[in-house]
Design an enzyme around this catalytic site. Sequence first.
Site, short mmCIF file in Angstrom:
data_model
loop_
_atom_site.label_atom_id
_atom_site.label_comp_id
_atom_site.label_asym_id
_atom_site.label_seq_id
_atom_site.Cartn_x
_atom_site.Cartn_y
_atom_site.Cartn_z
N THR A 1 7.93 4.06 2.01
CA THR A 1 9.27 4.00 2.61
C THR A 1 10.29 3.94 1.47
O THR A 1 10.84 2.88 1.17
CB THR A 1 9.43 2.77 3.53
OG1 THR A 1 9.04 1.59 2.81
CG2 THR A 1 8.54 2.92 4.76
N PHE B 1 0.94 -7.45 0.96
CA PHE B 1 1.53 -8.34 -0.03
C PHE B 1 0.87 -8.14 -1.39
O PHE B 1 0.54 -9.09 -2.09
CB PHE B 1 1.37 -9.81 0.41
CG PHE B 1 1.99 -10.10 1.75
CD1 PHE B 1 3.36 -10.26 1.88
CD2 PHE B 1 1.20 -10.22 2.88
CE1 PHE B 1 3.94 -10.52 3.11
CE2 PHE B 1 1.76 -10.49 4.12
CZ PHE B 1 3.13 -10.65 4.24
N LEU B 2 0.67 -6.88 -1.75
CA LEU B 2 -0.04 -6.57 -2.99
C LEU B 2 0.87 -6.71 -4.20
O LEU B 2 2.04 -6.32 -4.18
CB LEU B 2 -0.58 -5.14 -2.96
CG LEU B 2 -1.48 -4.76 -1.78
CD1 LEU B 2 -2.05 -3.37 -2.01
CD2 LEU B 2 -2.58 -5.77 -1.57
N GLU C 1 1.10 -5.31 -8.00
CA GLU C 1 0.52 -4.31 -8.89
C GLU C 1 -0.15 -5.01 -10.06
O GLU C 1 0.38 -5.95 -10.63
CB GLU C 1 1.59 -3.33 -9.37
CG GLU C 1 2.12 -2.45 -8.25
CD GLU C 1 2.95 -1.30 -8.77
OE1 GLU C 1 2.54 -0.67 -9.77
OE2 GLU C 1 4.01 -1.02 -8.18
N LYS D 1 7.65 -9.47 4.87
CA LYS D 1 7.52 -8.79 3.57
C LYS D 1 8.86 -8.71 2.85
O LYS D 1 8.97 -9.04 1.66
CB LYS D 1 6.94 -7.39 3.77
CG LYS D 1 6.87 -6.55 2.49
CD LYS D 1 6.00 -7.21 1.44
CE LYS D 1 6.05 -6.46 0.10
NZ LYS D 1 5.47 -5.12 0.16
N ASN E 1 9.97 -10.61 -0.69
CA ASN E 1 10.48 -9.90 -1.86
C ASN E 1 11.89 -10.37 -2.22
O ASN E 1 12.23 -10.51 -3.40
CB ASN E 1 10.48 -8.39 -1.60
CG ASN E 1 9.11 -7.79 -1.82
OD1 ASN E 1 8.18 -8.47 -2.25
ND2 ASN E 1 8.96 -6.51 -1.51
N CYS F 1 8.98 -1.77 -5.45
CA CYS F 1 9.13 -2.61 -4.25
C CYS F 1 10.40 -3.46 -4.27
O CYS F 1 11.30 -3.23 -3.48
CB CYS F 1 7.90 -3.51 -4.08
SG CYS F 1 6.41 -2.61 -3.60
N LYS G 1 14.11 -1.65 -4.36
CA LYS G 1 14.49 -0.85 -3.18
C LYS G 1 14.38 -1.67 -1.91
O LYS G 1 15.15 -1.46 -0.95
CB LYS G 1 13.68 0.44 -3.11
CG LYS G 1 12.18 0.29 -2.91
CD LYS G 1 11.75 0.51 -1.48
CE LYS G 1 10.25 0.50 -1.33
NZ LYS G 1 9.81 0.51 0.08
#
Length: 436
Positions: free
Chosen positions: A85, A147-148, A150, A206, A210, A262, A265
């Site tokens: 998205t 909820f990863l 990186e 989510k 963030n 993430c 944006k």
Amino acid sequence: MRISVIGCGYLGAVHSAALASMGHEVVGVDIDGERIAALSQGVAPFFEPRLEELLREGLDAGRLRFTTDIADVAGATVHFVCVGTPERKTGRAADLTFVEQAIDELAPHLERGQVVAAKSTVPVGTAERLSPRVEARGAALVWNPEFLREGWAVRDSIEPDRIVVGVAGTPAGEAAAAVLREVYRDTVASGTPFLVTDWATAELVKVAANAYLATKISFINAMAEIAEVTGADVTLLADALGHDGRIGRRYLGSGIGFGGGCLPKDIRAFVARAEELGRGESVAFLREVEAVNLRRRERAVQLTVDALGGQVFEKRITVLGAAFKPHSDDIRDSPALEVAVRLKGLGAAVTVTDPAALDNARLRYPQLRYVDDRDEALRGADAVVVVTEWDEYRRRLTPEHAASLTAGRVIVDGRNCLDAAAWRAAGWTYRGMGRP
């Protein structure tokens, strides 16, 4: 259980491999033929620790396969939607084109009693709007946010700190939640909280998470701005704050700020959606969170200029890092590369090195010079700027070794990850973010 995963980008590829490791029969679907060919060979199209090992295990066991044919999802009990998205090309809101396209292409293959579990990060209200398209086929829509982190995505998929499932307040919704509990049966049995909510709450979880993390990062960076004009040390300040059980030390590391695909944006999309709902004032502070974040990049550039006597024209500067964070090759909205590009724009001869992200960086910023080997990148540099806190830089690079390679002894610690006293004792001019 037979499961399909629609979209095999970062989220979908990791989720597919994780589900297969849990014993499910998984088919991953994506329109990108090259990506599917790579995944089918156990090759990850991006850098993520442990992912290729997990892919090969699933492929070898026969529990995991990838395809470009959406018809191959037929017969799956659960269909996970894991498409991106991105931010709209015009405006700050989220672009839901890929989510809507995935739902529409999946719909003809749905059967009564099946579950569509969307994991994409979306504005609140999306599930309610899309649910009729799923329910028309006799299936149920749930929202199961990811909820990863990186660099830690495999562990976060297999051992998450919570599982959130947003459902309709109907018997069909309750039944769908029970199906998701079965998908994650072993994870739940190990003690992971399984939270069943309404759609709106699941969508908000989510973006709210963030937004909070971004706020915490920008808070300590705002304190760094105050520290810089008062002589305080923001790292000691963060340590002191971290001992307060109400605050905690995590995400209080001052530096050049957050980036990636993430947080930036998602907080912009959150603000845009709040404004659409007539509640823009509730999250207006997030605009300042973003402003603080962007100012820290410019501050790292200014520290470098100041440390080199007021100008960097024709100075040789080595930038250690290109990815927005360690253990990743993601350069989306990377503060590291923005610092490098700004220094280049001031006339410096900039060399960038990174253990994983150089191929992506070369495509995005071809004007920079890239060197794979760290020591070769350091050779002859007038100044060094640390912008991604890889262990290769913060733990395995000593000031003595660096001095044997560089022409000058100026180092700007954009992540406050180095031992300032050790570098200064070795004769380096050390500059940190919010440190005296």
